[in-house]
Write a protein that holds these residues in place. Sequence first.
Motif, PDB file in Angstrom:
ATOM      1  N   GLY A  83       8.174   8.981  -2.177  1.00 45.34           N
ATOM      2  CA  GLY A  83       8.489   9.785  -1.001  1.00 45.34           C
ATOM      3  C   GLY A  83       7.683   9.398   0.220  1.00 45.34           C
ATOM      4  N   ALA A  84       7.294   8.143   0.303  1.00 49.74           N
ATOM      5  CA  ALA A  84       6.488   7.671   1.423  1.00 49.74           C
ATOM      6  C   ALA A  84       7.240   7.852   2.736  1.00 49.74           C
ATOM      7  N   ALA A  85       6.532   8.320   3.745  1.00 48.44           N
ATOM      8  CA  ALA A  85       7.146   8.580   5.045  1.00 48.44           C
ATOM      9  C   ALA A  85       6.656   7.589   6.084  1.00 48.44           C
ATOM     10  N   CYS A  86       7.492   7.357   7.065  1.00 45.52           N
ATOM     11  CA  CYS A  86       7.158   6.503   8.193  1.00 45.52           C
ATOM     12  C   CYS A  86       7.442   7.317   9.452  1.00 45.52           C
ATOM     13  N   VAL A  87       6.390   7.624  10.205  1.00 42.25           N
ATOM     14  CA  VAL A  87       6.515   8.453  11.407  1.00 42.25           C
ATOM     15  C   VAL A  87       6.155   7.602  12.614  1.00 42.25           C
TER      16      VAL A  87
ATOM     17  N   ARG B 127       0.784  -1.235   0.000  1.00 45.61           N
ATOM     18  CA  ARG B 127       0.000   0.000   0.000  1.00 45.61           C
ATOM     19  C   ARG B 127       0.809   1.275   0.000  1.00 45.61           C
ATOM     20  N   GLY B 128       2.057   1.205   0.392  1.00 49.29           N
ATOM     21  CA  GLY B 128       2.864   2.413   0.473  1.00 49.29           C
ATOM     22  C   GLY B 128       2.557   3.192   1.739  1.00 49.29           C
ATOM     23  N   GLY B 129       2.910   4.440   1.718  1.00 52.01           N
ATOM     24  CA  GLY B 129       2.743   5.265   2.911  1.00 52.01           C
ATOM     25  C   GLY B 129       1.870   6.453   2.608  1.00 52.01           C
ATOM     26  N   PRO B 130       1.811   7.365   3.504  1.00 48.31           N
ATOM     27  CA  PRO B 130       2.597   7.438   4.731  1.00 48.31           C
ATOM     28  C   PRO B 130       2.072   6.494   5.809  1.00 48.31           C
ATOM     29  N   VAL B 131       2.944   6.207   6.782  1.00 44.75           N
ATOM     30  CA  VAL B 131       2.618   5.329   7.896  1.00 44.75           C
ATOM     31  C   VAL B 131       2.857   6.085   9.195  1.00 44.75           C
ATOM     32  N   LEU B 132       1.925   5.981  10.113  1.00 46.96           N
ATOM     33  CA  LEU B 132       2.083   6.529  11.461  1.00 46.96           C
ATOM     34  C   LEU B 132       2.000   5.360  12.423  1.00 46.96           C
ATOM     35  N   GLU B 133       3.071   5.135  13.171  1.00 50.49           N
ATOM     36  CA  GLU B 133       3.056   4.070  14.170  1.00 50.49           C
ATOM     37  C   GLU B 133       3.010   4.696  15.552  1.00 50.49           C
ATOM     38  N   ASP B 134       1.881   4.531  16.204  1.00 53.75           N
ATOM     39  CA  ASP B 134       1.686   5.026  17.565  1.00 53.75           C
ATOM     40  C   ASP B 134       2.185   3.956  18.526  1.00 53.75           C
ATOM     41  N   GLY B 135       3.157   4.299  19.342  1.00 54.35           N
ATOM     42  CA  GLY B 135       3.770   3.320  20.234  1.00 54.35           C
ATOM     43  C   GLY B 135       4.874   2.559  19.518  1.00 54.35           C
ATOM     44  N   CYS B 136       5.725   3.273  18.806  1.00 57.55           N
ATOM     45  CA  CYS B 136       6.751   2.644  17.971  1.00 57.55           C
ATOM     46  C   CYS B 136       7.880   2.015  18.767  1.00 57.55           C
ATOM     47  N   GLY B 137       7.981   2.330  20.054  1.00 57.23           N
ATOM     48  CA  GLY B 137       9.021   1.729  20.881  1.00 57.23           C
ATOM     49  C   GLY B 137      10.405   1.957  20.314  1.00 57.23           C
ATOM     50  N   ASN B 138      11.196   0.885  20.281  1.00 60.24           N
ATOM     51  CA  ASN B 138      12.549   1.006  19.757  1.00 60.24           C
ATOM     52  C   ASN B 138      12.650   0.577  18.299  1.00 60.24           C
ATOM     53  N   GLY B 139      11.507   0.435  17.647  1.00 58.83           N
ATOM     54  CA  GLY B 139      11.508   0.231  16.205  1.00 58.83           C
ATOM     55  C   GLY B 139      11.383  -1.187  15.715  1.00 58.83           C
ATOM     56  N   ARG B 140      10.964  -2.113  16.558  1.00 52.47           N
ATOM     57  CA  ARG B 140      10.870  -3.514  16.125  1.00 52.47           C
ATOM     58  C   ARG B 140      10.062  -3.645  14.833  1.00 52.47           C
ATOM     59  N   PRO B 141       8.820  -3.170  14.730  1.00 47.34           N
ATOM     60  CA  PRO B 141       8.142  -3.155  13.440  1.00 47.34           C
ATOM     61  C   PRO B 141       8.434  -1.896  12.622  1.00 47.34           C
ATOM     62  N   PHE B 142       8.725  -0.793  13.303  1.00 46.00           N
ATOM     63  CA  PHE B 142       8.903   0.497  12.631  1.00 46.00           C
ATOM     64  C   PHE B 142      10.038   0.460  11.607  1.00 46.00           C
ATOM     65  N   LEU B 143      11.187  -0.057  11.980  1.00 45.41           N
ATOM     66  CA  LEU B 143      12.319  -0.065  11.056  1.00 45.41           C
ATOM     67  C   LEU B 143      12.085  -0.958   9.836  1.00 45.41           C
TER      68      LEU B 143
END
Length: 89
Positions: A57-61, A27-43
């Motif tokens: 230019g999809a962003a991940c916040v 699906r692409g982005g942008p993505v907002l991860e609430d409770g991203c912690g130390n990045g286990r899924p975020f990275l």
Amino acid sequence: EDPVYYEETYRKRTDDVAFYERLARERGGPVLEDGCGNGRPFLPVARALATHHAGRGAACVGVDLSAAMLRDLRARLSAEPAAVRSRAR
């Protein structure tokens, strides 16, 4: 609050990360991860966006209340390629 404990506790849990990576590629982005912690899924999601949606230019916040977890995420992010770092906040 303890990135080392969190990493060790969830090391074998990978199904959720794979799901979010796949969704980011599809699906692409942008993505907002609430409770991203130390990045286990975020990275992995940021990597997927950088690899599969580079031209968009999809962003991940990521946001989190834990300063310790965010410090660890920033350290991990600094080791990522420029394409990933440029899309992750």
